[in-house]
Scaffold this motif. Structure first.
Motif, PDB file in Angstrom:
ATOM      1  N   LYS A  64       6.875   8.236  16.719  1.00  0.00           N
ATOM      2  CA  LYS A  64       5.459   8.340  16.372  1.00  0.00           C
ATOM      3  C   LYS A  64       4.771   9.334  17.287  1.00  0.00           C
ATOM      4  O   LYS A  64       5.074   9.425  18.469  1.00  0.00           O
ATOM      5  N   TYR A  93       1.569   7.573   5.020  1.00  0.00           N
ATOM      6  CA  TYR A  93       2.450   6.854   5.937  1.00  0.00           C
ATOM      7  C   TYR A  93       2.048   5.382   6.014  1.00  0.00           C
ATOM      8  O   TYR A  93       2.871   4.500   5.830  1.00  0.00           O
ATOM      9  N   GLU A  94       0.767   5.127   6.292  1.00  0.00           N
ATOM     10  CA  GLU A  94       0.235   3.759   6.336  1.00  0.00           C
ATOM     11  C   GLU A  94      -1.157   3.758   5.717  1.00  0.00           C
ATOM     12  O   GLU A  94      -1.974   4.614   6.042  1.00  0.00           O
ATOM     13  N   ASP A  95      -1.405   2.806   4.862  1.00  0.00           N
ATOM     14  CA  ASP A  95      -2.696   2.719   4.180  1.00  0.00           C
ATOM     15  C   ASP A  95      -3.487   1.562   4.783  1.00  0.00           C
ATOM     16  O   ASP A  95      -3.098   0.403   4.646  1.00  0.00           O
ATOM     17  N   HIS A  96      -4.582   1.892   5.451  1.00  0.00           N
ATOM     18  CA  HIS A  96      -5.420   0.886   6.119  1.00  0.00           C
ATOM     19  C   HIS A  96      -6.757   0.703   5.388  1.00  0.00           C
ATOM     20  O   HIS A  96      -7.726   0.230   5.981  1.00  0.00           O
ATOM     21  N   THR A 106      -3.402   6.720   7.110  1.00  0.00           N
ATOM     22  CA  THR A 106      -2.562   7.518   7.991  1.00  0.00           C
ATOM     23  C   THR A 106      -1.597   8.290   7.117  1.00  0.00           C
ATOM     24  O   THR A 106      -0.879   7.703   6.301  1.00  0.00           O
ATOM     25  N   GLU A 114       1.774  12.796  12.087  1.00  0.00           N
ATOM     26  CA  GLU A 114       0.775  11.865  11.578  1.00  0.00           C
ATOM     27  C   GLU A 114      -0.645  12.383  11.821  1.00  0.00           C
ATOM     28  O   GLU A 114      -0.922  13.028  12.823  1.00  0.00           O
TER      29      GLU A 114
END
Length: 129
Positions: A64, A93-96, A106, A114
């Motif tokens: 990371k 990559y990541e859904d917040h 992200t 990232e």
């Protein structure tokens, strides 16, 4: 007191020219590149904002990022910006995001670095000028 402003944010890249073109489309920065150079600098149109410097490296990104950029759309919405960046070659990559419309996404640029896409000023109820 002496201030040390950030001049550049440096990003390692396998293909600095391709990665710089992606970030030009993301940020609206201005290109400053030599076709055969192993370094590519793109600069902000606003005075005093740091440039993004892409340097050719041979090693592979591992793990990371310890530092990343947060992108706030100047107009439109976070979700519209995410869709635009997906079309440019980014990946989620990541859904917040939350059901209430808060949060961030992200993403990764085409070389896996990232970055986050936040809600726009308008979505936050702030002036957009």
């Amino acid at each position: 007191m002496i201030l040390n402003p950030v001049r550049h944010i440096t990003i390692d890249a396998h293909d600095p020219h391709a990665l710089a073109r992606f970030w030009l489309a993301v940020t609206g920065y201005l290109p400053d590149e030599e076709p055969d150079d192993d370094e590519v600098l793109i600069t902000a149109p606003q005075p005093g904002a740091p440039g993004l410097l892409f340097i050719r490296v041979g090693d592979v990104k591992a793990g990371k990022n310890r530092v990343h950029l947060d992108i706030q759309p100047p107009e439109g919405t976070r979700d519209e910006t995410v869709q635009r960046l997906l079309a440019l070659g980014a990946t989620v990559y990541e859904d917040h995001r939350t059901p209430e419309g808060l949060g961030w996404v992200t993403m990764r640029d085409p070389e896996g670095n990232e970055f986050c896409v936040e809600r726009s000023a308008g979505e936050r109820g702030l002036p957009t000028s």
